[in-house]
Scaffold this motif. Structure first.
Motif, PDB file in Angstrom:
ATOM      1  N   TRP A  31       2.840  14.370   1.434  1.00 16.50           N
ATOM      2  CA  TRP A  31       1.556  14.168   2.087  1.00 16.50           C
ATOM      3  C   TRP A  31       1.261  15.236   3.132  1.00 16.50           C
ATOM      4  CZ3 TRP A  31       3.093   8.420   2.704  1.00 16.50           C
ATOM      5  CH2 TRP A  31       2.783   7.730   1.529  1.00 16.50           C
ATOM      6  N   HIS A  53       3.554  12.534   8.477  1.00 18.74           N
ATOM      7  CA  HIS A  53       2.995  12.760   7.136  1.00 18.74           C
ATOM      8  C   HIS A  53       2.212  11.534   6.741  1.00 18.74           C
ATOM      9  CE1 HIS A  53       5.274  16.304   5.706  1.00 18.74           C
ATOM     10  NE2 HIS A  53       6.098  15.938   6.669  1.00 18.74           N
ATOM     11  N   PRO A  55      -1.208  10.118   3.873  1.00 16.45           N
ATOM     12  CA  PRO A  55      -2.215  10.507   2.894  1.00 16.45           C
ATOM     13  C   PRO A  55      -3.624  10.586   3.478  1.00 16.45           C
ATOM     14  CG  PRO A  55      -1.554   8.226   2.560  1.00 16.45           C
ATOM     15  CD  PRO A  55      -0.661   8.781   3.620  1.00 16.45           C
ATOM     16  N   ASP A  56      -3.911   9.864   4.532  1.00 16.12           N
ATOM     17  CA  ASP A  56      -5.247   9.924   5.134  1.00 16.12           C
ATOM     18  C   ASP A  56      -5.165   9.602   6.636  1.00 16.12           C
ATOM     19  OD1 ASP A  56      -4.883   7.214   5.252  1.00 16.12           O
ATOM     20  OD2 ASP A  56      -6.729   6.677   4.241  1.00 16.12           O
ATOM     21  N   GLU A  58      -6.297   7.242   8.490  1.00 21.11           N
ATOM     22  CA  GLU A  58      -6.026   5.858   8.867  1.00 21.11           C
ATOM     23  C   GLU A  58      -4.514   5.583   8.851  1.00 21.11           C
ATOM     24  OE1 GLU A  58      -8.138   3.145   6.351  1.00 21.11           O
ATOM     25  OE2 GLU A  58      -7.369   1.382   7.424  1.00 21.11           O
ATOM     26  N   MET A  59      -3.851   6.014   7.773  1.00 19.23           N
ATOM     27  CA  MET A  59      -2.399   5.843   7.692  1.00 19.23           C
ATOM     28  C   MET A  59      -1.692   6.698   8.738  1.00 19.23           C
ATOM     29  SD  MET A  59      -0.980   3.672   5.748  1.00 19.23           S
ATOM     30  CE  MET A  59       0.703   4.277   5.621  1.00 19.23           C
TER      31      MET A  59
END
Lengths: 118, 309
Positions: A31, A53, A55-56, A58-59
């Motif tokens: 990511w 790391h 993916p977006d 928010e995460m």
């Protein structure tokens, strides 16, 4: 050696041993990186504490909280995609060296405390 | 600039006590030495969480259980931070995780021994985290910026790990004769792995001289071992515990400890995968990696296809 098998960990051992050595998939998830900035108290600056790391965004915020705010005070978190940071070369020392005396920009450049001809 | 000039500038910077940052020119052996050290450190944090994690269901009180959960979470967090520090040198986290899961990477030997009793968990927190702190407070002074910054946070949390381990030992040593015997038994089994913790003797250590000059390492393995003994032997003896090495003694004149050498052949055997727990540790880690795969893939799909879809 005693081997207990009534906990999730111990139940996993045999299953884990069975797949150990089987090939890993060619591509796993790698990511993007997000720099994490913590504001410790209202009115204070956001300070870079590391990166996660995710993916977006928010995460990234969720992981930043888990990874960096387990104890320390925080009122606000920023995350910034590491690729969006543009920086000067860290070895470019000359860029920040003054070519002439700049004390006239500081209070220390002014010493007089009574009327004096220049 | 020629390579020689770049090297001179790089070494001058280190001699002045400045940090090296990711974009800076650095010798290839500095880069590879750091990747090897930081990734090994990261793997040790991740695998080191396993022997203690297995004990969470058996923690004797709710406070000890919450404490152990917090410690294990810290260790995994340290792993994440260290993987990130290593990545700034040009390796990906994915590559490092693959190296660990396929058995190509090494990690601290000490985690390839079993934690058989609650006293083992207490002793790990006290003496192994204690040995780690001796090492890590030196790494704070290392020359590579991202590693040193990660170590600041890590050392802060390791301080809690040490304190809670010592606290748990204090309670056991104030307990029943069988509780005290349990601590002695743990010490008997862990003493030799702990004596190997700082790595091979200096005369057998292949990487040291250059890495010391470049402040990748700050102290030699032997120096770290001496410092550990100075710091912890008096505390161990103060409990009335017996260290299972009759040759261990401190010499006032030289200010040095002499001791029975641990079995360095065993050290080599364990690091090559032949320790009592190597396979089990990697198996459990691999299973955790596979069990989490669907979550990673679901997150990927969620981001790729858009949350509205």
């Amino acid at each position: 050696m005693k081997r207990w098998n009534f906990t999730p960990y111990h139940q996993q051992i045999d299953e884990g041993l069975a797949i150990l050595g089987t090939p890993l998939p060619e591509h796993d998830t790698q990511w993007p990186e997000w720099e994490v900035f913590v504001q410790a108290k209202r009115g204070g600056p956001h300070v870079n504490v590391g990166a996660v790391h995710a993916p977006d965004p928010e995460m990234a915020l969720l992981l930043a909280k888990e990874n960096f705010i387990r104890r320390e005070p925080c009122v606000n978190l920023w995350i910034v995609n590491t690729e969006d940071i543009h920086a000067t070369a860290s070895e470019d020392d000359a860029l920040f060296q003054y070519t002439f005396d700049r004390t006239y920009r500081n209070t220390t450049g002014f010493k007089l405390d009574k009327p004096t001809a220049e | 600039m020629t390579d020689d000039e770049l090297l001179a500038r790089f070494e001058a910077r280190i001699d002045r006590g400045e940090k090296i940052e990711p974009g800076d020119w650095m010798p290839e052996r500095y880069r590879s030495g750091l990747i090897r050290m930081i990734s090994q450190h990261a793997h040790s944090e991740i695998i080191g969480a396993l022997p203690e994690g297995a004990w969470i269901p058996y923690a004797p009180t709710l406070k000890r259980k919450m404490t152990l959960i917090a410690k294990v979470q810290d260790e995994v967090g340290h792993g994440q931070m260290l993987y990130r520090a290593a990545e700034t040198l040009g390796i990906t986290r994915e590559e490092m995780i693959d190296q660990l899961l396929t058995g190509k990477a090494t990690y601290s030997n000490v985690f390839n021994y079993p934690a058989e009793t609650w006293a083992d968990v207490a002793l790990i927190g006290w003496l192994i985290d204690g040995a780690a702190i001796v090492n890590q407070t030196k790494l704070l002074l290392g020359s590579y910026g991202p590693y040193a910054r990660a170590m600041e946070r890590i050392c802060f949390e390791e301080g809690f790990h040490l304190k809670q381990g010592y606290d748990a030992i204090c309670v056991l040593m104030a307990g029943t004769p069988s509780q005290r015997a349990m601590v002695q038994d743990a010490l008997n089994r862990w003493w030799w792995p702990i004596m190997m913790f700082q790595g091979p003797r200096d005369k057998d250590s292949v990487h040291s001289a250059e890495l010391l000059r470049w402040k990748v390492k700050i102290k030699t393995n032997d120096e770290l071992r001496q410092e550990f003994l100075t710091k912890f032997v008096p505390k161990i003896l103060a409990f009335g515990l017996v260290i299972p090495d009759p040759e261990l003694r401190f010499h006032e004149e030289t200010k040095e400890w002499t001791f029975t050498e641990p079995d360095w052949d065993e050290f080599k055997r364990v690091i090559r995968g032949g320790g009592p727990m190597n396979k089990e540790r990697l198996g459990v880690r691999r299973l955790a990696h596979e069990s989490g795969r669907w979550v990673r893939e679901a997150l990927d799909a969620f981001v790729r296809e858009g949350r509205a879809a």
